[in-house]
Design an enzyme around this catalytic site. Structure first.
Site, mmCIF file in Angstrom:
data_model
loop_
_atom_site.group_PDB
_atom_site.id
_atom_site.type_symbol
_atom_site.label_atom_id
_atom_site.label_comp_id
_atom_site.label_asym_id
_atom_site.label_seq_id
_atom_site.Cartn_x
_atom_site.Cartn_y
_atom_site.Cartn_z
ATOM 1 C CD GLU A 153 10.146 13.123 11.941
ATOM 2 O OE1 GLU A 153 9.023 12.605 12.054
ATOM 3 O OE2 GLU A 153 11.141 12.509 11.544
ATOM 4 C CB CYS A 166 13.003 8.796 9.187
ATOM 5 S SG CYS A 166 13.975 7.551 8.347
ATOM 6 C CE LYS A 219 -1.811 3.058 1.815
ATOM 7 N NZ LYS A 219 -1.619 4.475 1.355
HETATM 8 P P1 NAI Z 1 1.610 8.767 7.617
HETATM 9 O O1 NAI Z 1 2.215 7.932 8.678
HETATM 10 O O2 NAI Z 1 0.157 9.087 7.715
HETATM 11 O O3 NAI Z 1 1.825 8.044 6.187
HETATM 12 C C1 NAI Z 1 2.708 6.976 5.929
HETATM 13 C C2 NAI Z 1 1.978 5.818 5.268
HETATM 14 O O4 NAI Z 1 0.994 5.314 6.184
HETATM 15 C C3 NAI Z 1 1.195 6.208 3.997
HETATM 16 O O5 NAI Z 1 1.265 5.138 3.075
HETATM 17 C C4 NAI Z 1 -0.232 6.330 4.512
HETATM 18 O O6 NAI Z 1 -1.180 6.096 3.508
HETATM 19 C C5 NAI Z 1 -0.278 5.242 5.559
HETATM 20 N N1 NAI Z 1 -1.316 5.421 6.572
HETATM 21 C C6 NAI Z 1 -1.840 6.594 7.056
HETATM 22 N N2 NAI Z 1 -2.796 6.347 7.964
HETATM 23 C C7 NAI Z 1 -2.898 5.007 8.077
HETATM 24 C C8 NAI Z 1 -3.699 4.129 8.865
HETATM 25 N N3 NAI Z 1 -4.611 4.605 9.705
HETATM 26 N N4 NAI Z 1 -3.515 2.802 8.737
HETATM 27 C C9 NAI Z 1 -2.581 2.308 7.889
HETATM 28 N N5 NAI Z 1 -1.809 3.087 7.113
HETATM 29 C C10 NAI Z 1 -1.952 4.411 7.197
HETATM 30 O O7 NAI Z 1 2.455 10.082 7.493
HETATM 31 P P2 NAI Z 1 1.953 11.541 6.986
HETATM 32 O O8 NAI Z 1 0.676 11.871 7.654
HETATM 33 O O9 NAI Z 1 1.970 11.551 5.521
HETATM 34 O O10 NAI Z 1 3.119 12.480 7.542
HETATM 35 C C11 NAI Z 1 3.061 13.020 8.868
HETATM 36 C C12 NAI Z 1 4.423 13.048 9.506
HETATM 37 O O11 NAI Z 1 4.918 11.709 9.647
HETATM 38 C C13 NAI Z 1 5.514 13.758 8.718
HETATM 39 O O12 NAI Z 1 5.469 15.147 8.922
HETATM 40 C C14 NAI Z 1 6.750 13.127 9.305
HETATM 41 O O13 NAI Z 1 7.073 13.739 10.534
HETATM 42 C C15 NAI Z 1 6.339 11.691 9.568
HETATM 43 N N6 NAI Z 1 6.752 10.781 8.475
HETATM 44 C C16 NAI Z 1 7.897 10.056 8.648
HETATM 45 C C17 NAI Z 1 8.391 9.257 7.644
HETATM 46 C C18 NAI Z 1 9.641 8.489 7.819
HETATM 47 O O14 NAI Z 1 10.370 8.264 6.871
HETATM 48 N N7 NAI Z 1 9.939 8.005 9.024
HETATM 49 C C19 NAI Z 1 7.728 9.170 6.329
HETATM 50 C C20 NAI Z 1 6.478 9.929 6.262
HETATM 51 C C21 NAI Z 1 6.056 10.705 7.302
#
Ligand code: NAI
Ligand code: MG
Length: 431
Positions: free
Chosen positions: A379, A280, A171
Site C-alpha cells: 500500500e 484505504c 482518540k
Molecule cells: P496509524 O495506524 O499509526 O494511525 C491510525 C490511528 O491509530 C491514529 O489515530 C493513531 O494515533 C493511532 N495509533 C497509532 N499507534 C497506536 C497504538 N500503538 N495504539 C493505539 N492506537 C495507535 O497509521 P499511520 O502511521 O498514521 O499511517 C501509516 C500507514 O497506515 C499509511 O501509510 C497507510 O498505509 C495506513 N493507513 C490506513 C488508513 C486507512 O484508512 N485504512 C488510515 C491511516 C493510515
C-alpha cells in the site's frame, strides 16, 4: 488552543502538555492540541462508564435519535467552518472537505433514524417458555480514528455506537484531529448528556495505546495501518472484548476488453487521486486485458496527465499528503519503481503557486509493473497507479487476488455473466 471534552466539560491534558498541529499545505504550525495520555484516557473511560448509569443511559431510543438528528443539523449549519478546518488540517481540496461534511451529517442522520428501529426478537423454545432477545448497548466503546477522513471516520465510527446507547471515547489521529474536536463540541451543543461522547487528543503510542489497553472498555473500533490493527486486536483479546478493524488495501480494477473504456478510464483516475491516494479503498492497481491494454492504458495516461495538485483554496484534484513521513513514503515508492526501470506512463502537475514547505507529491502512473514488485504488492497511500496486463479471465482473477490485501475491487465488463463470475471469484470485502 484546542481542547478535549471529558464528562461534558472542555479540558486540557492532566499533564498540561500540548502537541503542535502543522498544516500540510505549508508545513507551518497553526494550532496546538492537548497531549492526552493514560491519565486523561482513564478520566474519559470513567466519565463514559458513569454516563451509562446516569442521564445518557436513561434516555430512550427515540430521544437518542432526536439528539443525533440535532447533531446532524448542527454539522450541516457549521459545514463550511468544519470543511475549512478539515482542509487546513489535512490539505484536502475544499470540494472534498465540503463533501466530507455532507457525509458526516448523513451518518448522524442515518443512525439517528435507525436508533429506535433496531428491535429484538422473540424466539420459539420449549412449551411454557418464551425467549426474548434484546439488543443492548455494549457499554463503553473506544474509537481510534485515522487522519485521512477525520470527520467522516469519526462519524462512521461513533454514530452507530451512540444510536444504540453506548458511551464513547474517541482518540482522533495526532496528524489531523481539529474537526473531530469541533464535532465533539457540537455534540455538547446538541444536548448530548455529560460523558456520552468523550474525546482525548494525543499520540497513538500514548493515548491510543492507553485507550485500547484500558481494562474498562467493552469494544474497540479502529481504522488505520495493519501494524497497529494487530496491536489493537491483541489488546482486545487481553480483555476479551470485540473489535472491528478497517486496515489497508491494494485494490484492483480488472478491465476486460468489452468494458466501457471511457467511463472506466475516468473512474480509474478518480479512484487513485481522490484524497491524494490516501484512501484505504483507493484503486491502486490497474489490470488490463491484453487485447485492449495499450489503447486503454493510453486513455488513462491522457487523463492522468490532467491531474493537478495544489492547496485547498486552489481546489484542484489533489492536495498535499498529510505529513513528511507520508511524503517520504510516497516518494520512496516512486524512486524505487523508477530505479527498477518501470516505465512512467504519465505524471500530473504540482501547481507552481503552492507554498514551499508543504508536503506535495507528484501523481505518477507506472506501466508494466511485475506482479511481485513492491508497487503491485504494498500500500503506497498516495497518488501512484500501477498497471499490468492479463490475458484471460482466469489470469485476471489470479492477479487481482495475488496480494495480502482484500478490501475492494472493481470489474469492468458489459458482460453480465462475467460480472457475476469474476465478482464472486475476487477475494475481497466489496466489489
Ligand atoms: P496509524 O495506524 O499509526 O494511525 C491510525 C490511528 O491509530 C491514529 O489515530 C493513531 O494515533 C493511532 N495509533 C497509532 N499507534 C497506536 C497504538 N500503538 N495504539 C493505539 N492506537 C495507535 O497509521 P499511520 O502511521 O498514521 O499511517 C501509516 C500507514 O497506515 C499509511 O501509510 C497507510 O498505509 C495506513 N493507513 C490506513 C488508513 C486507512 O484508512 N485504512 C488510515 C491511516 C493510515
Ligand atoms: Mg503509525
Amino acid at each position: 488552543m484546542a481542547h478535549m471534552i471529558i464528562g461534558g466539560k472542555t479540558c486540557q491534558a492532566v499533564s498540561g502538555e500540548t502537541l503542535e498541529v502543522r498544516s500540510p499545505v505549508d508545513g507551518q504550525v497553526f494550532e496546538h492540541i492537548p497531549r492526552g495520555q493514560a491519565a486523561d484516557i482513564d478520566l474519559a473511560v470513567r466519565a463514559a462508564r458513569a454516563a451509562l448509569s446516569s442521564d445518557w443511559g436513561k434516555l430512550n431510543a427515540s430521544e437518542r435519535g432526536r439528539l443525533m438528528m440535532k447533531l446532524s443539523h448542527l454539522v450541516t449549519e457549521h459545514g463550511e467552518e468544519l470543511a475549512l478546518l478539515e482542509a487546513k488540517d489535512t490539505g484536502k481540496p475544499m470540494t472534498t472537505a465540503r463533501n466530507d461534511m455532507i457525509v458526516l451529517a448523513r451518518y448522524f442522520e442515518f443512525y439517528g433514524g435507525a436508533a429506535d428501529k433496531v428491535h429484538g426478537e422473540v424466539i420459539p423454545f420449549l412449551n411454557g417458555y418464551q425467549v426474548n432477545l434484546l439488543r443492548e448497548p455494549l457499554g463503553v466503546t473506544a474509537h481510534i480514528i485515522p487522519w485521512n477522513y477525520p470527520a467522516q471516520m469519526m462519524g462512521r465510527s461513533i454514530a452507530p455506537a451512540l444510536a444504540m446507547g453506548n458511551a464513547v471515547v474517541v482518540k482522533p489521529a495526532e496528524d489531523a484531529c481539529m474537526s473531530c474536536l469541533r464535532i465533539a463540541e457540537l455534540a455538547l451543543e446538541a444536548g448530548f448528556p455529560a460523558g456520552a461522547l468523550n474525546i482525548v487528543s494525543g499520540l497513538g503510542e500514548e493515548a491510543g495505546a492507553a485507550l485500547s489497553n484500558h481494562p474498562d472498555i467493552n469494544f474497540i473500533s479502529f481504522t488505520g495501518s495493519n501494524e497497529v490493527g494487530v496491536l489493537i486486536q491483541q489488546a482486545a483479546a487481553r480483555h476479551a472484548v470485540k473489535c472491528t478493524l478497517e486496515l489497508g488495501g491494494k485494490s484492483p480494477h480488472v478491465v476486460f476488453e468489452d468494458a466501457n473504456l471511457e467511463l472506466a478510464a475516468a473512474t480509474v483516475v478518480r479512484g487513485i487521486i481522490q484524497n491524494t491516494g490516501q484512501t484505504c479503498t483507493a484503486g491502486s492497481r490497474l489490470l488490463v486485458q491484453q487485447s485492449i491494454h495499450d489503447k486503454f492504458v493510453a486513455l488513462v495516461a491522457e487523463k492522468f496527465k490532467q491531474v493537478r495538485v495544489g492547496t485547498p483554496e486552489m481546489n484542484l484534484d489533489c492536495g498535499p499528503v498529510v505529513n513528511p513521513t507520508q511524503q517520504q513514503r510516497v516518494n520512496r515508492f516512486i524512486e524505487q519503481a523508477k530505479a527498477a526501470g518501470l516505465p512512467v506512463l504519465a505524471q500530473g502537475q504540482i501547481d507552481p503557486g503552492v507554498p514551499a514547505g508543504g508536503y506535495y507529491v507528484m501523481p505518477t502512473f507506472f506501466g508494466n509493473v511485475p506482479a511481485d514488485n513492491a508497487l503491485a504488492q504494498q500500500e503506497v497511500f498516495g497518488p501512484v497507479l500501477a498497471a499490468m496486463p492479463f490475458t484471460d479471465e482466469a489470469q485476471g482473477i489470479a492477479l487481482a487476488n495475488g496480494t495480502e490485501f482484500g478490501l475492494l475491487a472493481a470489474v469492468w465488463t458489459e458482460n453480465g455473466g462475467r460480472q457475476q463470475r469474476v465478482a464472486k471469484a475476487l477475494k475481497c470485502g466489496q466489489v
